[in-house]
Design a protein around this motif. Structure first.
Motif, PDB file in Angstrom:
ATOM      1  N   VAL A 166       0.842  -1.180   0.000  1.00  0.00           N
ATOM      2  CA  VAL A 166       0.000   0.000   0.000  1.00  0.00           C
ATOM      3  C   VAL A 166       0.886   1.242   0.000  1.00  0.00           C
ATOM      4  O   VAL A 166       1.920   1.275   0.664  1.00  0.00           O
ATOM      5  CB  VAL A 166      -0.954  -0.005   1.215  1.00  0.00           C
ATOM      6  CG1 VAL A 166      -0.190  -0.027   2.524  1.00  0.00           C
ATOM      7  CG2 VAL A 166      -1.861   1.219   1.186  1.00  0.00           C
ATOM      8  N   GLN A 167       0.501   2.219  -0.796  1.00  0.00           N
ATOM      9  CA  GLN A 167       1.220   3.495  -0.830  1.00  0.00           C
ATOM     10  C   GLN A 167       0.391   4.526  -0.068  1.00  0.00           C
ATOM     11  O   GLN A 167      -0.820   4.623  -0.267  1.00  0.00           O
ATOM     12  CB  GLN A 167       1.421   3.970  -2.269  1.00  0.00           C
ATOM     13  CG  GLN A 167       2.416   3.143  -3.064  1.00  0.00           C
ATOM     14  CD  GLN A 167       1.815   1.851  -3.563  1.00  0.00           C
ATOM     15  OE1 GLN A 167       0.708   1.825  -4.090  1.00  0.00           O
ATOM     16  NE2 GLN A 167       2.533   0.736  -3.375  1.00  0.00           N
ATOM     17  N   SER A 225      -3.291   4.143  -1.635  1.00  0.00           N
ATOM     18  CA  SER A 225      -3.509   3.591  -2.968  1.00  0.00           C
ATOM     19  C   SER A 225      -2.825   2.239  -3.021  1.00  0.00           C
ATOM     20  O   SER A 225      -1.931   1.941  -2.238  1.00  0.00           O
ATOM     21  CB  SER A 225      -2.950   4.526  -4.046  1.00  0.00           C
ATOM     22  OG  SER A 225      -1.559   4.720  -3.870  1.00  0.00           O
ATOM     23  N   GLY A 226      -3.261   1.411  -3.916  1.00  0.00           N
ATOM     24  CA  GLY A 226      -2.670   0.088  -4.032  1.00  0.00           C
ATOM     25  C   GLY A 226      -3.448  -0.972  -3.272  1.00  0.00           C
ATOM     26  O   GLY A 226      -3.446  -2.132  -3.661  1.00  0.00           O
ATOM     27  N   ARG A 227      -4.027  -0.601  -2.162  1.00  0.00           N
ATOM     28  CA  ARG A 227      -4.914  -1.499  -1.429  1.00  0.00           C
ATOM     29  C   ARG A 227      -5.748  -0.655  -0.479  1.00  0.00           C
ATOM     30  O   ARG A 227      -5.422   0.494  -0.196  1.00  0.00           O
ATOM     31  CB  ARG A 227      -4.157  -2.573  -0.658  1.00  0.00           C
ATOM     32  CG  ARG A 227      -3.300  -2.087   0.488  1.00  0.00           C
ATOM     33  CD  ARG A 227      -2.857  -3.237   1.397  1.00  0.00           C
ATOM     34  NE  ARG A 227      -3.942  -3.722   2.248  1.00  0.00           N
ATOM     35  CZ  ARG A 227      -3.795  -4.689   3.122  1.00  0.00           C
ATOM     36  NH1 ARG A 227      -2.628  -5.328   3.243  1.00  0.00           N
ATOM     37  NH2 ARG A 227      -4.807  -5.070   3.879  1.00  0.00           N
ATOM     38  N   THR A 228      -6.782  -1.273   0.053  1.00  0.00           N
ATOM     39  CA  THR A 228      -7.649  -0.548   0.959  1.00  0.00           C
ATOM     40  C   THR A 228      -7.015  -0.371   2.330  1.00  0.00           C
ATOM     41  O   THR A 228      -6.238  -1.221   2.784  1.00  0.00           O
ATOM     42  CB  THR A 228      -8.991  -1.283   1.108  1.00  0.00           C
ATOM     43  OG1 THR A 228      -9.799  -0.566   2.050  1.00  0.00           O
ATOM     44  CG2 THR A 228      -8.781  -2.700   1.603  1.00  0.00           C
ATOM     45  N   ASN A 272     -11.250   5.535   1.997  1.00  0.00           N
ATOM     46  CA  ASN A 272      -9.837   5.137   2.087  1.00  0.00           C
ATOM     47  C   ASN A 272      -8.955   6.270   2.609  1.00  0.00           C
ATOM     48  O   ASN A 272      -7.838   6.484   2.109  1.00  0.00           O
ATOM     49  CB  ASN A 272      -9.329   4.682   0.714  1.00  0.00           C
ATOM     50  CG  ASN A 272      -8.592   3.367   0.785  1.00  0.00           C
ATOM     51  OD1 ASN A 272      -8.760   2.597   1.727  1.00  0.00           O
ATOM     52  ND2 ASN A 272      -7.768   3.099  -0.209  1.00  0.00           N
ATOM     53  N   TYR A 281       4.217   0.310   6.637  1.00  0.00           N
ATOM     54  CA  TYR A 281       3.969   1.180   5.495  1.00  0.00           C
ATOM     55  C   TYR A 281       4.045   2.634   5.944  1.00  0.00           C
ATOM     56  O   TYR A 281       3.429   3.000   6.953  1.00  0.00           O
ATOM     57  CB  TYR A 281       2.577   0.914   4.903  1.00  0.00           C
ATOM     58  CG  TYR A 281       2.310  -0.519   4.537  1.00  0.00           C
ATOM     59  CD1 TYR A 281       1.477  -1.313   5.330  1.00  0.00           C
ATOM     60  CD2 TYR A 281       2.890  -1.084   3.408  1.00  0.00           C
ATOM     61  CE1 TYR A 281       1.223  -2.630   4.993  1.00  0.00           C
ATOM     62  CE2 TYR A 281       2.636  -2.410   3.075  1.00  0.00           C
ATOM     63  CZ  TYR A 281       1.807  -3.170   3.870  1.00  0.00           C
ATOM     64  OH  TYR A 281       1.570  -4.481   3.543  1.00  0.00           O
TER      65      TYR A 281
END
Length: 123
Positions: free
Chosen positions: A1-2, A24-27, A76, A112
């Motif tokens: 995830v970003q 972004s990239g995943r929830t 998100n 992250y």
């Protein structure tokens, strides 16, 4: 995830600011999220964190009663509402996320990290 923090800026002491953390990239839905900050010449420090569903939050003593962390999993996003800002709140603010979904205070538990956003409080 970003992760990407945004919303920083220049504000006078006593003012308010809301910074946001977008993923972004995943929830973000299952992730715990924390806010940390680094002031010039100082170590990074914990500010606030929220668990995966927003049901549990933790705050540093220095911001308790002034800052509020919240999240909108549908969008998100995680927010840090900062009120009654003081010059000592001046720092780069970073958001971070952990897969366990907890509201950790230890930066080492976050896998992250996003780029920070500068918050400057003038006296």
């Amino acid at each position: 995830v970003q992760l990407q923090a945004s919303g920083g800026g220049l504000v006078q002491a006593g003012g308010s600011l809301r910074v946001s953390c977008a993923a972004s990239g995943r929830t973000l839905r299952s992730l715990g999220v924390g806010w940390f900050r680094r002031a010039p010449g100082k170590e990074r420090e914990f500010v606030a964190s929220v668990n995966w569903n927003g049901g549990s939050t933790v705050y540093a003593n220095s911001v308790k009663g002034r800052f509020t962390i919240s999240r909108d999993n549908a969008e998100n996003l995680v927010y840090l509402q900062m009120n009654s800002l003081k010059p000592e709140d001046t720092a780069v603010y970073y958001c971070a996320a952990n897969r366990e979904g907890y509201d950790y205070t230890d930066a080492g538990k976050y896998g992250y990290w996003g780029q920070g956003t500068q918050v400057t409080v003038s006296s």
